[in-house]
Design a protein around this motif. Structure first.
Motif, short mmCIF file in Angstrom:
data_model
loop_
_atom_site.label_atom_id
_atom_site.label_comp_id
_atom_site.label_asym_id
_atom_site.label_seq_id
_atom_site.Cartn_x
_atom_site.Cartn_y
_atom_site.Cartn_z
N LYS A 129 0.71 -1.11 -0.11
CA LYS A 129 -0.05 -0.01 0.14
C LYS A 129 0.70 1.17 -0.20
N LYS A 130 0.34 2.24 -0.65
CA LYS A 130 1.08 3.64 -0.87
C LYS A 130 0.46 4.35 0.37
N ASN A 131 1.45 5.05 0.79
CA ASN A 131 0.99 5.99 2.30
C ASN A 131 0.73 7.30 1.67
N ILE A 132 -0.39 7.83 2.44
CA ILE A 132 -0.96 9.20 1.95
C ILE A 132 -1.00 9.86 3.36
N VAL A 133 -0.43 11.22 3.15
CA VAL A 133 -0.78 12.14 4.45
C VAL A 133 -1.82 13.15 3.86
N PHE A 134 -3.04 13.38 4.44
CA PHE A 134 -3.89 14.57 4.07
C PHE A 134 -3.66 15.48 4.95
N ILE A 135 -3.36 16.77 4.36
CA ILE A 135 -3.18 18.22 5.17
C ILE A 135 -4.46 18.97 4.87
N MET A 136 -5.32 19.32 6.02
CA MET A 136 -6.41 20.06 5.86
C MET A 136 -6.27 21.43 6.50
N ASN A 137 -6.44 22.37 5.69
CA ASN A 137 -6.65 23.93 6.51
C ASN A 137 -7.87 24.04 7.02
N PRO A 138 -8.32 23.99 7.99
CA PRO A 138 -9.90 24.10 8.47
C PRO A 138 -10.46 25.35 8.27
N ILE A 139 -9.67 26.44 8.06
CA ILE A 139 -10.18 27.77 7.50
C ILE A 139 -10.18 28.47 6.38
N SER A 140 -9.40 27.70 5.50
CA SER A 140 -9.10 28.27 3.99
C SER A 140 -10.51 28.15 3.22
N GLY A 141 -10.76 29.18 2.63
CA GLY A 141 -11.69 29.15 1.21
C GLY A 141 -13.23 29.19 2.25
N THR A 142 -14.28 29.05 1.37
CA THR A 142 -15.41 28.97 1.99
C THR A 142 -16.27 27.87 2.13
N VAL A 143 -15.40 26.71 2.25
CA VAL A 143 -16.16 25.61 2.11
C VAL A 143 -15.96 24.89 3.49
N LYS A 144 -17.00 24.37 4.30
CA LYS A 144 -16.91 23.73 5.50
C LYS A 144 -16.25 22.36 5.39
N LYS A 145 -15.44 22.07 6.21
CA LYS A 145 -14.53 20.73 6.22
C LYS A 145 -14.87 19.72 7.14
N ALA A 146 -15.77 20.06 7.99
CA ALA A 146 -16.02 18.94 8.91
C ALA A 146 -16.18 17.55 8.48
N GLY A 147 -16.81 17.55 7.26
CA GLY A 147 -17.26 16.22 6.57
C GLY A 147 -16.16 15.51 5.99
N ILE A 148 -15.03 15.99 5.78
CA ILE A 148 -13.93 15.53 4.68
C ILE A 148 -13.49 14.36 5.28
#
Length: 344
Positions: free
Chosen positions: A4-23
């Motif tokens: 398996k390949k290893n992925i690190v997701f980096i989330m900016n919780p305040i960028s843009g206009t989209v709510k990210k709680a459900g990501i």
């Protein structure tokens, strides 16, 4: 069974206009677990995405995914240049210029499915005064607006447009000396932009012909213009026909030296910073690995026949309007002269 390949997701919780709680839930549901193992980390301050991405690269992560807008993508990308670790993008910023150029889905589920495909291309990036950029950089009005946008406290295209309309009337063009391999000019300019990708974001195309794989930057020099020209320029940007506008000079270059009269703001991927009077910009060919959309229809990036036709009509109207405007001013001058004579 393949590793398996290893992925690190980096989330900016305040960028843009989209709510990210459900990501995180969407990643868990739609990411292919047979291909990937993953972690999700949230940024806590400016520059944190770069720190997380650098650590992931040092620990030999296969992919680092930026969840956010062009600012977050820039922070992640600058840590991954000249490395084997690829960058993925889940776009949820206010403009999403790079993601739109790459024709990545704005729908987050579909964006995750693009990551599942894992198609990676080596693409170009640029450097302005030593700062990496992946979409656009520039100086003049767009850098000034980026500074105002950063100070506004609100995000989104409405805020951006409000600043353009408010500040455009009073902005004073600057004098620039621009030198490249084949181009040398000294002139007043409203802005100078260098595009590695085709648009600012929100489908406003500053460089419709730009490619991230040609080893060249598209340079755009916009002449000073009055507010009567602004609607036409806006139409051309959204119709992908800005390169046909009579107020625009465009050329391609690997390296650019720009001298202005004093230090001022520049921007890289929309982030403003003060910089010296002399600026160097150049492209780094095939310097970053990025996950691309294998399903993208690249023909949609180019202006179609209808858009070209509208562009020609508006440019013809502009020429007529300019001629009428000159004649009107001439008639007004005659009228003023006659009135003065009559009042003596």
């Amino acid at each position: 069974m393949a590793t398996k390949k290893n992925i690190v997701f980096i989330m900016n919780p305040i960028s843009g206009t989209v709510k990210k709680a459900g990501i995180p839930r969407l990643v868990e549901k739609y990411l292919d677990k047979d291909k990937f193992s993953y972690t999700i980390q949230c940024t806590q301050y400016a520059g944190h995405a770069t720190e997380i991405a650098e650590k992931a690269k040092d620990e030999h992560a296969d992919i680092v995914v930026a969840i956010g807008g062009d600012g977050t993508i820039n922070e992640v990308g600058r840590a991954l240049i000249q490395s084997d670790t690829a960058m993925g993008i889940i776009p949820c910023g206010s403009g999403n210029g790079l993601a739109r150029h790459l024709m990545l889905p704005m729908d987050m589920k579909k964006a995750i499915k693009v990551i599942n495909e894992g198609e990676i291309h080596k693409l170009d990036y640029g450097l302005i005064d030593g700062h990496p950029f992946f979409c656009t950089c520039g100086m003049g009005f767009d850098a000034y607006i980026s500074m105002k946008f950063a100070q506004a406290g609100k995000r989104g295209p409405v805020t951006y447009l409000e600043n353009i309309l408010k500040e455009g009337v009073k902005y004073e063009p600057e004098k620039y000396c621009v030198k490249s391999e084949e181009y040398n000019t000294e002139q007043l300019a409203f802005l100078i932009s260098c595009a590695n990708a085709s648009q600012y974001g929100n489908n406003a195309y500053i460089a419709p012909q730009a490619s991230m794989s040609d080893g060249l930057l598209d340079v755009i020099i916009m002449d000073p213009f009055d507010m009567l020209d602004a609607p036409q320029i806006s139409i051309d940007m959204f119709n992908k026909t800005l390169n046909k506008n009579t107020k625009i000079k465009t050329f391609k270059s690997k390296h650019l030296d720009i001298q202005r009269e004093k230090p001022g703001y520049i921007h890289y991927d929309g982030d403003p910073i003060m910089a010296p009077a002399n600026i160097t910009i150049h492209v780094v060919s095939k310097g970053i690995n990025i996950i691309v959309n294998p399903f993208a229809d690249k023909t949609k990036r180019q202006p179609n026949v209808v858009q070209n036709a509208f562009c020609e009509i508006f440019n013809d109207l502009s020429a007529v309007r300019t001629d009428i405007s000159k004649q009107t001013r001439h008639i007004q001058s005659i009228n003023n002269y006659l009135l003065k004579k009559l009042n003596k």
